[in-house]
Design a protein around this motif. Sequence first.
Motif, PDB file in Angstrom:
ATOM      1  N   LYS A 112     -55.450 -68.653  29.438  1.00 41.11           N
ATOM      2  CA  LYS A 112     -54.563 -67.665  28.813  1.00 41.11           C
ATOM      3  C   LYS A 112     -53.621 -68.338  27.821  1.00 41.11           C
ATOM      4  CE  LYS A 112     -54.528 -64.436  32.651  1.00 41.11           C
ATOM      5  NZ  LYS A 112     -53.682 -63.699  33.588  1.00 41.11           N
ATOM      6  N   HIS A 113     -53.683 -69.662  27.758  1.00 40.13           N
ATOM      7  CA  HIS A 113     -52.825 -70.435  26.842  1.00 40.13           C
ATOM      8  C   HIS A 113     -53.517 -70.556  25.489  1.00 40.13           C
ATOM      9  CE1 HIS A 113     -50.129 -73.493  25.321  1.00 40.13           C
ATOM     10  NE2 HIS A 113     -51.176 -74.258  25.059  1.00 40.13           N
ATOM     11  N   ASN A 114     -52.868 -70.095  24.437  1.00 38.96           N
ATOM     12  CA  ASN A 114     -53.442 -70.152  23.090  1.00 38.96           C
ATOM     13  C   ASN A 114     -53.546 -71.613  22.657  1.00 38.96           C
ATOM     14  OD1 ASN A 114     -54.099 -70.009  20.387  1.00 38.96           O
ATOM     15  ND2 ASN A 114     -52.635 -68.391  19.923  1.00 38.96           N
ATOM     16  N   PRO A 115     -54.765 -72.121  22.429  1.00 40.63           N
ATOM     17  CA  PRO A 115     -54.926 -73.528  22.065  1.00 40.63           C
ATOM     18  C   PRO A 115     -54.704 -73.827  20.577  1.00 40.63           C
ATOM     19  CG  PRO A 115     -57.066 -72.497  22.370  1.00 40.63           C
ATOM     20  CD  PRO A 115     -56.036 -71.463  22.684  1.00 40.63           C
ATOM     21  N   SER A 116     -54.347 -72.825  19.777  1.00 40.45           N
ATOM     22  CA  SER A 116     -54.120 -73.033  18.341  1.00 40.45           C
ATOM     23  C   SER A 116     -52.995 -74.038  18.121  1.00 40.45           C
ATOM     24  CB  SER A 116     -53.744 -71.717  17.666  1.00 40.45           C
ATOM     25  OG  SER A 116     -54.779 -70.775  17.804  1.00 40.45           O
ATOM     26  N   TYR A 117     -53.080 -74.791  17.017  1.00 40.77           N
ATOM     27  CA  TYR A 117     -52.047 -75.768  16.674  1.00 40.77           C
ATOM     28  C   TYR A 117     -52.018 -75.943  15.163  1.00 40.77           C
ATOM     29  CZ  TYR A 117     -56.162 -78.765  16.394  1.00 40.77           C
ATOM     30  OH  TYR A 117     -57.394 -79.284  16.078  1.00 40.77           O
ATOM     31  N   GLY A 118     -50.857 -76.112  14.601  1.00 41.53           N
ATOM     32  CA  GLY A 118     -50.722 -76.331  13.155  1.00 41.53           C
ATOM     33  C   GLY A 118     -51.510 -75.306  12.352  1.00 41.53           C
ATOM     34  N   LYS A 119     -52.378 -75.797  11.470  1.00 40.64           N
ATOM     35  CA  LYS A 119     -53.211 -74.914  10.652  1.00 40.64           C
ATOM     36  C   LYS A 119     -54.511 -74.528  11.353  1.00 40.64           C
ATOM     37  CE  LYS A 119     -51.476 -76.602   6.239  1.00 40.64           C
ATOM     38  NZ  LYS A 119     -51.788 -77.289   4.998  1.00 40.64           N
ATOM     39  N   CYS A 120     -54.729 -75.048  12.538  1.00 41.99           N
ATOM     40  CA  CYS A 120     -55.945 -74.754  13.293  1.00 41.99           C
ATOM     41  C   CYS A 120     -55.706 -73.535  14.180  1.00 41.99           C
ATOM     42  CB  CYS A 120     -56.340 -75.949  14.157  1.00 41.99           C
ATOM     43  SG  CYS A 120     -57.855 -75.661  15.091  1.00 41.99           S
ATOM     44  N   VAL A 121     -56.293 -72.420  13.778  1.00 41.51           N
ATOM     45  CA  VAL A 121     -56.110 -71.165  14.506  1.00 41.51           C
ATOM     46  C   VAL A 121     -57.398 -70.831  15.246  1.00 41.51           C
ATOM     47  CG1 VAL A 121     -55.568 -68.716  14.296  1.00 41.51           C
ATOM     48  CG2 VAL A 121     -54.458 -70.375  12.784  1.00 41.51           C
ATOM     49  N   TYR A 122     -57.305 -70.765  16.556  1.00 43.40           N
ATOM     50  CA  TYR A 122     -58.447 -70.398  17.386  1.00 43.40           C
ATOM     51  C   TYR A 122     -58.607 -68.876  17.342  1.00 43.40           C
ATOM     52  CZ  TYR A 122     -59.105 -74.949  19.630  1.00 43.40           C
ATOM     53  OH  TYR A 122     -59.389 -76.268  19.895  1.00 43.40           O
ATOM     54  N   ALA A 123     -59.847 -68.425  17.253  1.00 42.64           N
ATOM     55  CA  ALA A 123     -60.128 -66.996  17.240  1.00 42.64           C
ATOM     56  C   ALA A 123     -59.644 -66.370  18.542  1.00 42.64           C
ATOM     57  CB  ALA A 123     -61.624 -66.763  17.072  1.00 42.64           C
ATOM     58  N   ALA A 124     -59.212 -65.131  18.435  1.00 42.75           N
ATOM     59  CA  ALA A 124     -58.779 -64.356  19.593  1.00 42.75           C
ATOM     60  C   ALA A 124     -59.557 -63.047  19.580  1.00 42.75           C
ATOM     61  CB  ALA A 124     -57.270 -64.109  19.519  1.00 42.75           C
ATOM     62  N   PRO A 125     -59.544 -62.299  20.669  1.00 41.37           N
ATOM     63  CA  PRO A 125     -60.274 -61.034  20.686  1.00 41.37           C
ATOM     64  C   PRO A 125     -59.882 -60.152  19.508  1.00 41.37           C
ATOM     65  CG  PRO A 125     -59.434 -61.532  22.853  1.00 41.37           C
ATOM     66  CD  PRO A 125     -58.853 -62.553  21.917  1.00 41.37           C
ATOM     67  N   GLY A 126     -60.877 -59.616  18.836  1.00 42.65           N
ATOM     68  CA  GLY A 126     -60.632 -58.742  17.692  1.00 42.65           C
ATOM     69  C   GLY A 126     -60.519 -59.472  16.375  1.00 42.65           C
ATOM     70  N   SER A 127     -60.432 -60.818  16.394  1.00 43.12           N
ATOM     71  CA  SER A 127     -60.281 -61.545  15.137  1.00 43.12           C
ATOM     72  C   SER A 127     -61.602 -62.055  14.591  1.00 43.12           C
ATOM     73  CB  SER A 127     -59.328 -62.731  15.322  1.00 43.12           C
ATOM     74  OG  SER A 127     -59.913 -63.715  16.142  1.00 43.12           O
ATOM     75  N   VAL A 128     -62.679 -61.955  15.374  1.00 44.38           N
ATOM     76  CA  VAL A 128     -63.979 -62.441  14.939  1.00 44.38           C
ATOM     77  C   VAL A 128     -64.707 -61.300  14.258  1.00 44.38           C
ATOM     78  CG1 VAL A 128     -66.191 -63.394  15.671  1.00 44.38           C
ATOM     79  CG2 VAL A 128     -64.092 -64.098  16.811  1.00 44.38           C
ATOM     80  N   GLY A 129     -65.121 -61.517  12.999  1.00 47.11           N
ATOM     81  CA  GLY A 129     -65.823 -60.474  12.262  1.00 47.11           C
ATOM     82  C   GLY A 129     -64.858 -59.451  11.720  1.00 47.11           C
ATOM     83  N   SER A 130     -65.392 -58.450  11.081  1.00 48.38           N
ATOM     84  CA  SER A 130     -64.572 -57.414  10.486  1.00 48.38           C
ATOM     85  C   SER A 130     -65.347 -56.119  10.460  1.00 48.38           C
ATOM     86  CB  SER A 130     -64.202 -57.812   9.056  1.00 48.38           C
ATOM     87  OG  SER A 130     -63.604 -56.744   8.391  1.00 48.38           O
ATOM     88  N   ALA A 131     -64.659 -55.008  10.619  1.00 50.60           N
ATOM     89  CA  ALA A 131     -65.315 -53.705  10.569  1.00 50.60           C
ATOM     90  C   ALA A 131     -65.526 -53.260   9.132  1.00 50.60           C
ATOM     91  CB  ALA A 131     -64.468 -52.678  11.313  1.00 50.60           C
ATOM     92  N   ALA A 132     -64.765 -53.806   8.214  1.00 52.59           N
ATOM     93  CA  ALA A 132     -64.893 -53.400   6.817  1.00 52.59           C
ATOM     94  C   ALA A 132     -66.062 -54.114   6.160  1.00 52.59           C
ATOM     95  CB  ALA A 132     -63.601 -53.747   6.070  1.00 52.59           C
ATOM     96  N   PRO A 133     -66.849 -53.378   5.323  1.00 54.79           N
ATOM     97  CA  PRO A 133     -67.949 -54.051   4.638  1.00 54.79           C
ATOM     98  C   PRO A 133     -67.416 -55.062   3.637  1.00 54.79           C
ATOM     99  CG  PRO A 133     -67.760 -51.760   3.920  1.00 54.79           C
ATOM    100  CD  PRO A 133     -66.760 -51.972   5.010  1.00 54.79           C
TER     101      PRO A 133
END
Length: 173
Positions: A129-150
């Motif tokens: 449950k701990h967000n492993p993101s650091y600095g400019k390195c952002v780990y994907a989270a639910p809903g951030s992978v892909g996009s609904a918009a074409p």
Amino acid sequence: MRKNTWVLQCCLLFIGCYLALTMGVGVEEKVDGAMPVTTLSPPEGNTTFLDGTTWCVALAGVSQDDLQNALDWACGLGMADCKAIQEGGPCYDPDTLLSHASFAFNSYYQQNGNSDIACNFGGTAAVTKHNPSYGKCVYAAPGSVGSAAPPLLSFIWWWKLALLCLLLLYLRS
């Protein structure tokens, strides 16, 4: 009049093809005959919807060979997005197997619906449950992978193709 009807039918065909390709069908298939992953509803074992946001990270202290094999699979057949851990990428540093594996495992985990089984990697990973993101390195989270918009580039490409075909039809007649 018949020519106008034919041109209209071609336009409708191009629009239909564009919509079919950009809207997606709801089933993704992985390389090597893996089972399709439905994207219409959360899979069993999804912890994101039960008690908060989760990520998948590599476990410290596991065999380096096992970790390397799991990383190779995630970035290869697993089709995880591993661009960020390539040299020059925002997650390349620290340049350690544990760090790179964590990023790749999480990418695969998020792309496959946050299912507990998508964060196993032969026992080399665990859900946190701990967000492993650091600095400019952002780990994907639910809903951030892909996009609904074409994608805009895909949209422009289809319209250019449609206009080119219509122009060719017009010049041909």
